[in-house]
Design a protein around this motif. Structure first.
Motif, PDB file in Angstrom:
ATOM      1  N   SER A  44      -5.898  19.144   1.012  1.00  0.00           N
ATOM      2  CA  SER A  44      -7.217  18.515   1.153  1.00  0.00           C
ATOM      3  C   SER A  44      -7.395  17.332   0.210  1.00  0.00           C
ATOM      4  O   SER A  44      -8.510  16.854   0.010  1.00  0.00           O
ATOM      5  N   THR A  45      -6.319  16.839  -0.374  1.00  0.00           N
ATOM      6  CA  THR A  45      -6.424  15.691  -1.271  1.00  0.00           C
ATOM      7  C   THR A  45      -5.596  14.531  -0.731  1.00  0.00           C
ATOM      8  O   THR A  45      -4.658  14.716   0.035  1.00  0.00           O
ATOM      9  N   GLY A  46      -5.965  13.366  -1.166  1.00  0.00           N
ATOM     10  CA  GLY A  46      -5.247  12.184  -0.733  1.00  0.00           C
ATOM     11  C   GLY A  46      -5.075  11.220  -1.881  1.00  0.00           C
ATOM     12  O   GLY A  46      -5.773  11.312  -2.897  1.00  0.00           O
ATOM     13  N   GLU A  47      -4.131  10.305  -1.728  1.00  0.00           N
ATOM     14  CA  GLU A  47      -3.926   9.272  -2.741  1.00  0.00           C
ATOM     15  C   GLU A  47      -3.650   7.956  -2.036  1.00  0.00           C
ATOM     16  O   GLU A  47      -3.106   7.929  -0.928  1.00  0.00           O
ATOM     17  N   ILE A  48      -4.073   6.894  -2.683  1.00  0.00           N
ATOM     18  CA  ILE A  48      -3.781   5.558  -2.167  1.00  0.00           C
ATOM     19  C   ILE A  48      -3.586   4.637  -3.362  1.00  0.00           C
ATOM     20  O   ILE A  48      -4.254   4.774  -4.383  1.00  0.00           O
ATOM     21  N   PHE A  49      -2.634   3.736  -3.227  1.00  0.00           N
ATOM     22  CA  PHE A  49      -2.388   2.704  -4.224  1.00  0.00           C
ATOM     23  C   PHE A  49      -2.321   1.389  -3.466  1.00  0.00           C
ATOM     24  O   PHE A  49      -1.661   1.292  -2.428  1.00  0.00           O
ATOM     25  N   VAL A  50      -3.009   0.384  -3.975  1.00  0.00           N
ATOM     26  CA  VAL A  50      -3.050  -0.928  -3.323  1.00  0.00           C
ATOM     27  C   VAL A  50      -2.674  -1.987  -4.345  1.00  0.00           C
ATOM     28  O   VAL A  50      -3.252  -2.037  -5.424  1.00  0.00           O
ATOM     29  N   ASP A  51      -1.711  -2.835  -4.004  1.00  0.00           N
ATOM     30  CA  ASP A  51      -1.326  -3.961  -4.846  1.00  0.00           C
ATOM     31  C   ASP A  51      -1.383  -5.218  -3.989  1.00  0.00           C
ATOM     32  O   ASP A  51      -0.503  -5.468  -3.171  1.00  0.00           O
ATOM     33  N   LEU A  52      -2.438  -5.984  -4.166  1.00  0.00           N
ATOM     34  CA  LEU A  52      -2.609  -7.227  -3.423  1.00  0.00           C
ATOM     35  C   LEU A  52      -2.162  -8.428  -4.241  1.00  0.00           C
ATOM     36  O   LEU A  52      -2.403  -9.564  -3.859  1.00  0.00           O
ATOM     37  N   TYR A  77       0.844  -1.191   0.000  1.00  0.00           N
ATOM     38  CA  TYR A  77       0.000   0.000   0.000  1.00  0.00           C
ATOM     39  C   TYR A  77       0.884   1.247   0.000  1.00  0.00           C
ATOM     40  O   TYR A  77       1.902   1.280   0.684  1.00  0.00           O
ATOM     41  N   THR A  78       0.470   2.264  -0.733  1.00  0.00           N
ATOM     42  CA  THR A  78       1.061   3.590  -0.568  1.00  0.00           C
ATOM     43  C   THR A  78      -0.084   4.542  -0.275  1.00  0.00           C
ATOM     44  O   THR A  78      -1.185   4.404  -0.809  1.00  0.00           O
ATOM     45  N   VAL A  79       0.173   5.483   0.594  1.00  0.00           N
ATOM     46  CA  VAL A  79      -0.850   6.454   0.973  1.00  0.00           C
ATOM     47  C   VAL A  79      -0.173   7.782   1.281  1.00  0.00           C
ATOM     48  O   VAL A  79       0.890   7.811   1.886  1.00  0.00           O
ATOM     49  N   ASP A  80      -0.758   8.844   0.800  1.00  0.00           N
ATOM     50  CA  ASP A  80      -0.250  10.186   1.096  1.00  0.00           C
ATOM     51  C   ASP A  80      -1.403  11.171   1.100  1.00  0.00           C
ATOM     52  O   ASP A  80      -2.392  10.991   0.383  1.00  0.00           O
TER      53      ASP A  80
END
Length: 190
Positions: free
Chosen positions: A163-171, A156-159
Motif C-alpha cells: 500500500s505504499t509507493g515511491e517516486i523520484f523525479v530529476d528534471l 523518473y523512478t516509480v515503484d
C-alpha cells in the motif's frame, strides 16, 4: 508559429481533438514528437504507458526481459489473460503488442537487454526515462548517465509495494514561475 514547425495531420487533429481543446495544438505537436523509455512493466507503469500512448506521444520504447509470472498477470492489464498468450514472450513484448492496439499512431517498440549496460548514446534518443522494478543502484547509475548528456532528459523512478509507493523525479535544470493569486472581493449582498 515558426515556418519549420510541422502541422498536425488531419488524422491527428481528429484523434486528439479533446486534448487539443484542453492544452492546444502546439502542446499536442510537442507531445507527438516526444520519445519515452520505460523500464519495468508492472501495474502503475502499465497504466502510465496506456495513458501516454492514448495521449499521442511520438514513441514508447519498453525494456523488461522478465517472463510472465502469476504476479505479473494479476498486476498488469496489458498482458492478455489467455493461457498461452505469453508463452516465450517477455513482459515488454506482451505489453508492446497491447499498447499498439490503443493507438496505432504511436510507435511502440521493445529494446532487449540490461538497461544499466546501455551507453549514453542510447539514452540520448529519449526525452523522458521512466524506471520501475529495478534496484536503487541501477536507478542511480542510469540517472547519472542521463545527467552527463548534453541533452536534458526528464528522469523518473516509480515503484509500488503493497500500500505504499515511491517516486523520484530529476528534471535537472527545470525552471518554474511562482504565481501569486490576489484575493478577490465579492459583494454577495446584491
Amino acid at each position: 508559429m515558426g515556418g519549420d514547425e510541422e502541422q498536425l495531420t488531419e488524422q491527428e487533429t481528429a484523434l486528439y481533438d479533446r486534448q487539443i481543446r484542453v492544452w492546444g495544438a502546439d502542446a499536442q505537436r510537442r507531445l507527438s514528437k516526444s520519445h519515452f523509455l520505460v523500464h519495468g512493466m508492472k501495474g502503475i507503469v502499465a497504466e502510465f504507458c496506456k495513458n501516454i500512448v492514448l495521449a499521442g506521444v511520438g514513441s514508447v520504447t519498453l525494456v523488461d526481459d522478465r517472463m510472465v509470472t502469476e504476479e505479473a498477470l494479476s498486476a498488469n492489464f496489458l498482458i492478455p489473460p489467455e493461457e498461452n498468450a505469453g508463452r516465450g514472450k517477455t513482459l515488454a513484448e506482451l505489453c508492446c503488442d497491447s499498447l499498439k492496439e490503443f493507438n496505432p499512431m504511436v510507435l511502440v517498440s521493445v529494446e532487449k537487454g540490461d538497461v544499466s549496460t546501455f551507453g549514453g548514446e542510447f539514452f540520448e534518443k529519449f526525452d523522458a526515462i521512466i524506471l520501475s522494478s529495478c534496484s536503487l543502484v541501477k536507478k542511480k547509475l542510469i540517472n547519472q548517465k542521463c545527467r552527463k548528456l548534453s541533452k536534458r532528459i526528464a528522469f523518473y523512478t516509480v515503484d509500488c509495494r503493497d500500500s505504499t509507493g515511491e517516486i523520484f523525479v530529476d528534471l535537472q535544470n527545470y525552471k518554474y514561475s511562482k504565481v501569486t493569486l490576489l484575493p478577490v472581493k465579492v459583494n454577495c449582498s446584491q
